[in-house]
Design a protein around this motif. Structure first.
Motif, PDB file in Angstrom:
ATOM      1  N   PHE A 235      56.579  40.874  39.622  1.00  0.00           N
ATOM      2  CA  PHE A 235      56.345  42.217  38.590  1.00  0.00           C
ATOM      3  C   PHE A 235      55.272  42.725  40.382  1.00  0.00           C
ATOM      4  O   PHE A 235      54.251  42.385  40.892  1.00  0.00           O
ATOM      5  CB  PHE A 235      56.131  42.274  37.861  1.00  0.00           C
ATOM      6  N   TYR A 270      53.436  46.957  33.544  1.00  0.00           N
ATOM      7  CA  TYR A 270      54.251  47.076  33.975  1.00  0.00           C
ATOM      8  C   TYR A 270      55.212  46.526  32.684  1.00  0.00           C
ATOM      9  O   TYR A 270      55.510  45.218  32.146  1.00  0.00           O
ATOM     10  CB  TYR A 270      54.433  45.922  35.297  1.00  0.00           C
ATOM     11  N   ALA A 276      66.469  45.305  33.640  1.00  0.00           N
ATOM     12  CA  ALA A 276      65.724  45.744  34.856  1.00  0.00           C
ATOM     13  C   ALA A 276      64.222  45.318  35.045  1.00  0.00           C
ATOM     14  O   ALA A 276      63.462  45.978  34.399  1.00  0.00           O
ATOM     15  CB  ALA A 276      65.908  46.673  35.641  1.00  0.00           C
ATOM     16  N   TYR A 278      60.372  44.762  34.546  1.00  0.00           N
ATOM     17  CA  TYR A 278      59.144  44.765  35.454  1.00  0.00           C
ATOM     18  C   TYR A 278      59.461  46.073  36.402  1.00  0.00           C
ATOM     19  O   TYR A 278      58.507  46.006  37.249  1.00  0.00           O
ATOM     20  CB  TYR A 278      58.528  43.717  35.683  1.00  0.00           C
ATOM     21  N   THR A 279      60.743  46.796  36.194  1.00  0.00           N
ATOM     22  CA  THR A 279      60.660  47.047  37.584  1.00  0.00           C
ATOM     23  C   THR A 279      59.882  48.795  37.392  1.00  0.00           C
ATOM     24  O   THR A 279      60.153  49.682  38.338  1.00  0.00           O
ATOM     25  CB  THR A 279      61.776  48.015  37.628  1.00  0.00           C
ATOM     26  N   THR A 280      60.265  49.504  36.250  1.00  0.00           N
ATOM     27  CA  THR A 280      59.658  50.698  35.517  1.00  0.00           C
ATOM     28  C   THR A 280      57.925  50.224  34.909  1.00  0.00           C
ATOM     29  O   THR A 280      57.774  49.136  34.607  1.00  0.00           O
ATOM     30  CB  THR A 280      60.024  50.911  33.994  1.00  0.00           C
ATOM     31  N   SER A 281      57.230  51.365  35.741  1.00  0.00           N
ATOM     32  CA  SER A 281      55.261  50.739  35.736  1.00  0.00           C
ATOM     33  C   SER A 281      54.911  52.416  35.499  1.00  0.00           C
ATOM     34  O   SER A 281      55.425  52.866  35.386  1.00  0.00           O
ATOM     35  CB  SER A 281      55.115  50.215  36.310  1.00  0.00           C
TER      36      SER A 281
END
Length: 374
Positions: A235, A270, A276, A278-281
């Motif tokens: 992350f 995160y 998926a 911790y790919t969106t933050s």
């Protein structure tokens, strides 16, 4: 006389004039107080009821790279700390002190982590008096943080040690507060500053979330339920200088999110995800300050977690969650630029509102009462 009132999201932080000591002030429902009179190299603080009288006391860890005296501050029940005691006779290079019932006798013991010196457990007699027990972990290691969690799920607390630039350690509890068996976690070259333990994928096992410095990748190490943490998920940006982190479900989707405090770059959340992770933050703090500490708590009692960031060389800041974990407002805690190494949340005056304690290096430590807006 109050010199500032901050109002945000239904919460009031009333900050008292900084030249008044806790002992000389009439007790208020809210305020800003100093913790003792020493300007020391404080690295961390912990809070809990160590003497069994129903209120939260404070443990202060001092020293860092230089030997310092760790201190105990006893709460008088009103959130005022008129009694101070030394923790042990030995001064050491302490970076971390944590509270937990290690020997399962019903009281809180203290775990101390030292830089290039032995780490120790101090066992409580039930009345807030402590006797130093055996050391644990590598005898001389660059220890930066201590965490307590039941990693093997046998009903007692184990100790996690983060060693910057050396192998991190898990010290397993034998059920009596002894820590003979040791395991390592993470990469041996990791510059690990902090670790948090939480079930990140909802499989019932405690996972490890590592914060690394020196532009190294941060990782979540997933447990297989048998103390194997070899599966990992990254992350962050991959080159962060992360100093601290917290875990909370900020967007209320049932998955734990990661809140990071970085040095010289933005601070972000995160988000957990089944597909998926911790790919969106979201960036909640774009200031790019030197953030050394972060904590989460529902300060305004609106059923979501807010974020408290401790900075080095700039003011500490509260970030108010507007309900979805995506949108935030901010309030400066106080217009002073200390070197805050740790910041935690604890109800110190038993009024049902979470208060804030900051650990300042080379400056007096302070704490703040929180009061609901009238």
């Amino acid at each position: 006389m109050w010199d500032r009132i901050v109002i945000m999201a239904g919460c009031v932080l009333m900050l008292a004039n900084s030249d008044l000591s806790a002992q000389s002030m009439e007790m208020k429902a809210s305020g800003r107080f100093i913790l003792g009179t020493h300007k020391e190299r404080t690295a961390s603080v912990a809070s809990g009821d160590i003497d069994g009288d129903g209120d939260n006391d404070i443990i202060v860890a001092n020293g860092r790279h230089w030997p310092g005296q760790n201190r105990i501050f006893l709460n008088d029940g009103r959130g005022i700390f008129t009694v101070e005691k030394d923790l042990g006779e030995q001064r050491s290079t302490t970076y971390a002190a944590e509270l937990g019932d290690l020997d399962k006798d019903g009281d809180l013991d203290i775990v101390v982590g030292n830089d290039m010196a032995p780490n120790y457990v101090y066992k409580n007699d039930g009345k807030g008096n402590f006797l130093r027990s055996a050391s644990f972990g590598m005898e001389y290691a660059p220890t930066r943080n201590i965490s307590l969690a039941d990693l093997d799920q046998d009903g007692d607390l184990d100790i996690l040690i983060t060693n910057r630039g050396r192998a991190n350690e898990i010290c397993l509890n034998d059920g009596k507060g002894n820590f003979i068996k040791k395991l390592s976690f993470g990469n041996k070259e990791d510059s690990t500053i902090a670790v948090r333990v939480a079930d990140m994928n909802n499989d019932g096992y405690p996972d490890l979330v590592l914060a690394n410095r020196d532009s190294q990748s941060n990782y979540v190490y997933l447990s297989d339920g048998k103390l194997d943490f070899s599966r990992k998920i990254p992350f962050g940006t991959g080159t962060d200088n992360t100093r601290a982190l917290s875990i909370a479900d900020l967007n209320k989707d049932g998955l734990q999110d990661i809140i990071v405090a970085n040095i010289g770059e933005v601070n972000a959340v995160y988000f957990g995800s089944k597909t998926a992770p911790y790919t969106t933050s979201v960036v909640f703090d774009p200031s790019e300050m030197d953030s050394y500490a972060v904590s989460v708590a529902d300060l305004d009692l609106d059923n979501d977690d807010d974020i408290i960031v401790g900075n080095s060389g700039s003011a500490n800041v509260i970030f108010w969650n507007l309900g979805d974990g995506l949108n935030w407002n901010s309030t400066t805690l106080f217009d002073e630029a200390f070197h805050t190494y740790d910041i935690i949340a604890s109800d110190l005056n038993n009024d049902g509102f979470i208060d804030i304690i900051e650990a300042n290096s080379d400056e007096i430590n302070r704490y703040y009462f929180t009061q609901k807006k009238k």
